[in-house]
Design an enzyme around this catalytic site. Structure first.
Site, mmCIF file in Angstrom:
data_model
loop_
_atom_site.group_PDB
_atom_site.id
_atom_site.type_symbol
_atom_site.label_atom_id
_atom_site.label_comp_id
_atom_site.label_asym_id
_atom_site.label_seq_id
_atom_site.Cartn_x
_atom_site.Cartn_y
_atom_site.Cartn_z
ATOM 1 N N ASN A 99 77.101 55.799 -1.028
ATOM 2 C CA ASN A 99 75.929 55.082 -1.544
ATOM 3 C C ASN A 99 74.897 54.860 -0.443
ATOM 4 O O ASN A 99 73.692 55.053 -0.645
ATOM 5 C CB ASN A 99 76.323 53.743 -2.165
ATOM 6 C CG ASN A 99 77.059 53.910 -3.475
ATOM 7 O OD1 ASN A 99 76.989 54.953 -4.119
ATOM 8 N ND2 ASN A 99 77.782 52.876 -3.876
ATOM 9 N N HIS A 123 68.301 44.885 -5.771
ATOM 10 C CA HIS A 123 67.035 44.151 -5.915
ATOM 11 C C HIS A 123 65.979 44.684 -4.945
ATOM 12 O O HIS A 123 64.950 44.044 -4.755
ATOM 13 C CB HIS A 123 67.239 42.648 -5.653
ATOM 14 C CG HIS A 123 68.031 41.937 -6.692
ATOM 15 N ND1 HIS A 123 67.543 41.635 -7.951
ATOM 16 C CD2 HIS A 123 69.301 41.470 -6.676
ATOM 17 C CE1 HIS A 123 68.474 41.014 -8.650
ATOM 18 N NE2 HIS A 123 69.551 40.898 -7.903
ATOM 19 N N LEU A 135 66.357 44.899 -1.709
ATOM 20 C CA LEU A 135 66.401 44.156 -0.444
ATOM 21 C C LEU A 135 66.745 45.054 0.746
ATOM 22 O O LEU A 135 66.232 44.847 1.849
ATOM 23 C CB LEU A 135 67.377 42.988 -0.546
ATOM 24 C CG LEU A 135 67.045 41.958 -1.627
ATOM 25 C CD1 LEU A 135 68.108 40.873 -1.692
ATOM 26 C CD2 LEU A 135 65.664 41.355 -1.404
ATOM 27 N N TYR A 150 69.803 56.177 2.468
ATOM 28 C CA TYR A 150 69.059 56.544 3.674
ATOM 29 C C TYR A 150 68.356 57.884 3.520
ATOM 30 O O TYR A 150 67.221 58.051 3.978
ATOM 31 C CB TYR A 150 69.968 56.515 4.904
ATOM 32 C CG TYR A 150 70.444 55.124 5.239
ATOM 33 C CD1 TYR A 150 69.555 54.063 5.394
ATOM 34 C CD2 TYR A 150 71.799 54.846 5.360
ATOM 35 C CE1 TYR A 150 69.995 52.777 5.667
ATOM 36 C CE2 TYR A 150 72.251 53.555 5.649
ATOM 37 C CZ TYR A 150 71.349 52.536 5.798
ATOM 38 O OH TYR A 150 71.771 51.263 6.069
ATOM 39 N N ILE A 207 72.302 46.638 8.379
ATOM 40 C CA ILE A 207 71.587 46.125 7.207
ATOM 41 C C ILE A 207 72.698 45.664 6.280
ATOM 42 O O ILE A 207 73.393 46.479 5.690
ATOM 43 C CB ILE A 207 70.721 47.192 6.507
ATOM 44 C CG1 ILE A 207 69.533 47.594 7.373
ATOM 45 C CG2 ILE A 207 70.235 46.664 5.152
ATOM 46 C CD1 ILE A 207 68.586 48.573 6.710
#
Length: 172
Positions: free
Chosen positions: A137, A105, A107, A142, A96
Site C-alpha cells: 500500500n 483522509h 493525511l 509513493y 510518515i
C-alpha cells in the site's frame, strides 16, 4: 475537518512515543514476530532514543492534528541525520505515521507535501525515503506521488534483516 501541524518539542515526547508505538504496531505487527516487534519498539521508541532524535538539529518532527486529535506525525532528516548517505542535496522522509482510524483522509499526502515544501525551502534537489518491500500500500502511494525506486537498504526488525526500497522524487 481541520488539519493542523505543530512542531514537536520536548514537551511532546510522551505523545510522540505513544503515537510511534501505536502506528508502528498497527502497520507491522501482523507480518512480524512478537519478539522482533517488541525488540524493535523498545529500541526505536524509548524516550531516551526519541529525545536524542528530537535534539538533532538535522531532524524535524511535525505532529499532525485532525479535528484537534493527534492523528500522526512526520519525521524528516537532512545532513548527517539521514539514515543513508544519500547526500547534502537530499531530504529524507524517515517517518510518515498515521493512526489507522485517520487513514484514507489524505493525511499522508498532506504530510508528504509538507516534507516536499521543507525540501524546497532548504534548496534540496530530491526527497527520498525507505519503505518496506512488503508494504505494498505504501509503495503504491509513493509511486502515485511521483517517487521511483532507486535502491535498496537493510532494515532490522529485531534480529531479522529486512529490505526497504529506497524511493526518490526529484523536486527541482
Amino acid at each position: 475537518m481541520t488539519i493542523k501541524i505543530k512542531k514537536c518539542t520536548f514537551e511532546d515526547l510522551q505523545t510522540l512515543q505513544e503515537i510511534s508505538i501505536e502506528t508502528f504496531n498497527e502497520t507491522f505487527k501482523d507480518q512480524n514476530s512478537p519478539e522482533n516487534m517488541k525488540t524493535y519498539l523498545e529500541r526505536a521508541f524509548n524516550l531516551k532514543q526519541l529525545e536524542e532524535e528530537l535534539s538533532n538539529p538535522f531532524s524535524q518532527f511535525l505532529l499532525l492534528y485532525f479535528n484537534e486529535e493527534v492523528a500522526g506525525y512526520l519525521k524528516v532528516n537532512t545532513g548527517d541525520a539521514q539514515s543513508e548517505k544519500i547526500g547534502d542535496q537530499s531530504l529524507e522522509v524517515e517517518r510518515i505515521y498515521i493512526k489507522s482510524k485517520f487513514q484514507k483522509h489524505g493525511l499522508g499526502k498532506y504530510l508528504l507535501s509538507q516534507a516536499i515544501e521543507m525540501a524546497v525551502a532548504l534548496h534540496k534537489k530530491e526527497v527520498w525515503l525507505g519503505v518496506w518491500e512488503k508494504n505494498e500500500n505504501a509503495i503504491a502511494f509513493y509511486k502515485k506521488m511521483g517517487f521511483v525506486q532507486t535502491g535498496v537498504h537493510s532494515f532490522y526488525m529485531g534480529e531479522e534483516e529486512q529490505s526497504d526500497y529506497i524511493m526518490t522524487k526529484s523536486i527541482l
